[in-house]
Design an enzyme around this catalytic site. Structure first.
Site, PDB file in Angstrom:
ATOM      1  N   GLY A 287      22.403  21.405   1.008  1.00  0.00           N
ATOM      2  CA  GLY A 287      23.683  20.940   0.470  1.00  0.00           C
ATOM      3  C   GLY A 287      24.559  20.392   1.591  1.00  0.00           C
ATOM      4  N   GLY A 288      25.486  21.232   2.065  1.00  0.00           N
ATOM      5  CA  GLY A 288      26.488  20.801   3.047  1.00  0.00           C
ATOM      6  C   GLY A 288      25.932  20.016   4.228  1.00  0.00           C
TER       7      GLY A 288
ATOM      8  CG  HIS B  26      22.275  23.361  -7.920  1.00  0.00           C
ATOM      9  ND1 HIS B  26      23.479  24.020  -7.793  1.00  0.00           N
ATOM     10  CD2 HIS B  26      21.820  23.142  -6.654  1.00  0.00           C
ATOM     11  CE1 HIS B  26      23.730  24.186  -6.501  1.00  0.00           C
ATOM     12  NE2 HIS B  26      22.746  23.661  -5.784  1.00  0.00           N
TER      13      HIS B  26
ATOM     14  N   GLY C  25      26.425  27.326   0.053  1.00  0.00           N
ATOM     15  CA  GLY C  25      27.759  26.867   0.447  1.00  0.00           C
ATOM     16  C   GLY C  25      28.627  27.947   1.064  1.00  0.00           C
TER      17      GLY C  25
ATOM     18  CG  ASN D  52      22.546  19.082  -4.423  1.00  0.00           C
ATOM     19  OD1 ASN D  52      23.093  18.103  -4.934  1.00  0.00           O
ATOM     20  ND2 ASN D  52      22.743  20.317  -4.864  1.00  0.00           N
ATOM     21  CD1 TRP D  53      23.045  13.665  -0.471  1.00  0.00           C
ATOM     22  CD2 TRP D  53      24.372  11.876  -0.755  1.00  0.00           C
ATOM     23  NE1 TRP D  53      22.559  12.653   0.330  1.00  0.00           N
ATOM     24  CE2 TRP D  53      23.359  11.539   0.171  1.00  0.00           C
ATOM     25  CE3 TRP D  53      25.312  10.914  -1.099  1.00  0.00           C
ATOM     26  CZ2 TRP D  53      23.273  10.286   0.765  1.00  0.00           C
ATOM     27  CZ3 TRP D  53      25.231   9.660  -0.517  1.00  0.00           C
ATOM     28  CH2 TRP D  53      24.221   9.350   0.416  1.00  0.00           C
ATOM     29  CE  LYS D  54      25.815  21.739  -3.116  1.00  0.00           C
ATOM     30  NZ  LYS D  54      26.186  23.130  -3.125  1.00  0.00           N
TER      31      LYS D  54
ATOM     32  CD  GLU E 280      19.280  25.622  -3.864  1.00  0.00           C
ATOM     33  OE1 GLU E 280      19.411  25.008  -2.812  1.00  0.00           O
ATOM     34  OE2 GLU E 280      19.936  25.379  -4.893  1.00  0.00           O
TER      35      GLU E 280
ATOM     36  CB  SER F  41      24.018  28.426   4.392  1.00  0.00           C
ATOM     37  OG  SER F  41      25.103  28.577   3.488  1.00  0.00           O
TER      38      SER F  41
ATOM     39  CD  GLU G 129      26.941  23.889  -6.572  1.00  0.00           C
ATOM     40  OE1 GLU G 129      26.795  22.663  -6.719  1.00  0.00           O
ATOM     41  OE2 GLU G 129      26.929  24.438  -5.453  1.00  0.00           O
TER      42      GLU G 129
HETATM   43  C1  PEP Z   1      22.594  23.577  -2.577  1.00  0.00           C
HETATM   44  O1  PEP Z   1      23.611  23.266  -3.159  1.00  0.00           O
HETATM   45  O2  PEP Z   1      21.503  23.371  -3.125  1.00  0.00           O
HETATM   46  C2  PEP Z   1      22.699  24.194  -1.267  1.00  0.00           C
HETATM   47  C3  PEP Z   1      21.662  24.807  -0.790  1.00  0.00           C
HETATM   48  O3  PEP Z   1      23.925  24.080  -0.614  1.00  0.00           O
HETATM   49  P1  PEP Z   1      24.261  24.535   0.901  1.00  0.00           P
HETATM   50  O4  PEP Z   1      23.148  24.025   1.786  1.00  0.00           O
HETATM   51  O5  PEP Z   1      25.562  23.920   1.217  1.00  0.00           O
HETATM   52  O6  PEP Z   1      24.299  26.030   0.900  1.00  0.00           O
END
Ligand code: PEP
Length: 251
Positions: A235-236, A96, A174, A9-11, A168, A214, A98
């Site tokens: 994500g990251g 998600h 994040g 997920n590039w956001k 999640e 994470s 967010e």
């Molecule tokens: C996400 O946004 O779906 C996510 C899991 O982010 P991160 O891996 O950065 O925690």
């Protein structure tokens, strides 16, 4: 046997040229690998069309980060399922945390999106998970149950086989804090049992449940070796080819 799905997920990261660079690097580094997992990238809308051109003929699949549930019309700023299909998306992340917290999306709206995605042959990645406050109040299962029951309202057994659930925990997204493999497995097992009660044990065994929060190359192997963890929503760590590939290698 469920096949693991590793999705990035590039956001809201990477303009067109940065997207092209990252996808080309991913494609060339994955080219000689034999994988036993599916790999999905979810760049921003503005990069989807070019992304599809680059990944064609590779094992990388394309997803979007959101969509609206109507087909067309006066919905300024929104993108429909058929628009996503037209640029080659096979997956769409829905609900998600967010979207839920920053944009106020509720279970009812997310459910409409899930059903629309399925009707347009897009595979929804339905995100669920508790906040830190909810975990501390010991209502994780209650929250996840509500999100799944409402998110999958009116989704038939045949249709649910196109759905991926992503657990999640919001406190792990994040933040660098990961659920321990045991904490994650416990909730994944709960979700599998819930799906069995909503559909059937056989169906529940077929639905992939990803973990997200994470995930990095150095914690992926332990998480992904848990019985009910069928992949990761990243994500990251998906924004650098080498760390995303490290997670794919772990799977
Ligand atoms: C996400 O946004 O779906 C996510 C899991 O982010 P991160 O891996 O950065 O925690």
């Amino acid at each position: 046997m469920r096949r693991k799905v590793i999705a990035g997920n590039w956001k809201m990261n990477n303009d067109l040229q940065q997207s092209v660079n990252l996808i080309e690097e991913l494609k060339s580094k994955l080219a000689n690998k034999t994988l036993n997992c599916d790999v999905v990238i979810c760049p921003p809308f503005t990069s989807l069309y070019e992304a599809k051109k680059i990944i064609d003929g590779s094992i990388i699949k394309l997803g979007a980060q959101n969509m609206f549930y109507e087909d067309s019309g006066a919905f300024t700023g929104e993108i429909s399922a058929s628009m996503l299909k037209s640029v080659g998306c096979e997956y769409v992340i829905l609900g998600h945390s967010e979207r839920r917290t920053i944009f106020g999306e509720k279970d009812e709206m997310i459910n409409k999106k899930v059903r629309k995605a399925i009707s347009q042959n897009l595979k929804p990645i339905l995100c669920v998970g508790e906040t830190l406050e909810e975990r501390e109040k010991d209502v994780t299962e209650k929250v996840v149950k509500r999100q799944i029951e409402k998110g999958l309202n009116y989704v038939t057994p045949d249709e649910v086989l196109n759905v991926i659930i992503a657990y999640e925990p919001v406190w792990a997204i994040g933040t660098g804090k990961t659920a321990t493999p045991e904490q994650a497995q416990e909730v994944h097992a709960f979700i599998r049992k819930l799906l069995a009660s909503m559909y059937s044990k056989d169906f529940a065994e077929l639905i992939p449940i990803q973990y997200g929060g994470s995930v990095k190359p150095d914690n992926a192997k332990e998480l992904l070796s848990q019985k009910d963890i069928d992949g990761a929503l990243v994500g990251g760590a998906c924004l650098k080819a080498d760390s995303f590939i490290g997670i794919i290698d772990a799977a």
